[in-house]
Design a protein around this motif. Sequence first.
Motif, PDB file in Angstrom:
ATOM      1  N   THR A 181     -24.296 -30.382  21.173  1.00  0.00           N
ATOM      2  CA  THR A 181     -23.671 -31.683  21.651  1.00  0.00           C
ATOM      3  C   THR A 181     -24.931 -32.615  22.053  1.00  0.00           C
ATOM      4  O   THR A 181     -25.951 -32.452  22.049  1.00  0.00           O
TER       5      THR A 181
ATOM      6  N   GLY B  66     -24.150 -33.495  26.881  1.00  0.00           N
ATOM      7  CA  GLY B  66     -25.097 -32.523  26.234  1.00  0.00           C
ATOM      8  C   GLY B  66     -26.588 -33.052  26.464  1.00  0.00           C
ATOM      9  O   GLY B  66     -27.128 -32.370  26.236  1.00  0.00           O
TER      10      GLY B  66
ATOM     11  N   SER C 272     -20.522 -30.748  26.836  1.00  0.00           N
ATOM     12  CA  SER C 272     -20.065 -32.222  26.380  1.00  0.00           C
ATOM     13  C   SER C 272     -21.116 -33.234  26.756  1.00  0.00           C
ATOM     14  O   SER C 272     -21.403 -33.929  26.008  1.00  0.00           O
TER      15      SER C 272
ATOM     16  N   HIS D  37     -17.127 -35.875  22.327  1.00  0.00           N
ATOM     17  CA  HIS D  37     -16.985 -34.908  21.070  1.00  0.00           C
ATOM     18  C   HIS D  37     -16.096 -33.638  21.920  1.00  0.00           C
ATOM     19  O   HIS D  37     -15.662 -32.855  21.244  1.00  0.00           O
ATOM     20  N   GLY D  38     -16.889 -33.150  22.793  1.00  0.00           N
ATOM     21  CA  GLY D  38     -16.851 -31.670  23.479  1.00  0.00           C
ATOM     22  C   GLY D  38     -15.402 -31.373  23.413  1.00  0.00           C
ATOM     23  O   GLY D  38     -14.877 -30.348  23.166  1.00  0.00           O
TER      24      GLY D  38
END
Length: 220
Positions: free
Chosen positions: A120, A74, A72, A125-126
């Motif tokens: 990502t 990223g 996440s 968001h992960g």
Amino acid sequence: MVDAVPPKGDFLRRKASQIRMDLLQMIYHAKAGHTGSSLSDTDILTALYYGGVLRVQANNPKWPLRDRFIRSKGHAVEAFYCILADLGFFPKCELETYSQYGSRLIGHPNNKVPGVDMNTGALGHGLSVGVGIALSAKLDANAFRVFVLMGDGEQAEGSVWEAAMAAAHYRLDNLIGIIDWNGLQISGRTDEVMRTDPLDGKWRSFGWHVELAMGTTSMK
Ligand SMILES: [Mg+2]
């Protein structure tokens, strides 16, 4: 004469050092990258991929029962790419193309790369996607687990806490969240940009079982 089998800890320390050298070479060659953040979580990734934690197959990256790994945080992809190459998910020489025009090894995780489960980069968001995958595994009676690596700066994203709440609601014991708690983010110290302490206490209050890594000090 047979060499003694090194203790696992020594092997992991040497492997992490090798990965750090590989990622520094890759960043130097590309003249681009997130050096600090990648160096920060190399030990975590090394433990996951070489310490017998993640169940994945380099020669079968889309194995349906593989554990899923979502990076996440990223923006720091370099250690991740170096480990995937070292394990044989793709040729190691491809690391030289990192961040070059036309390369699939772009500056954020990209699921065109074997071994990458989710694109990502935009933070926060992960874990939400991890909740969805873990819930689907439960519904389909699949035994794989979902690991989500987050940054500590990322903890300021509200969507992290929506996902944390949902994971506890659905009792997702197949979801493991990992926080690279290094006290730093791109714009400064996390306690100056957005104080999230007591971070471990917050996660416990959201219904999670929390374990602190060796050397981590809780800031209650
Ligand atoms: Mg950080």
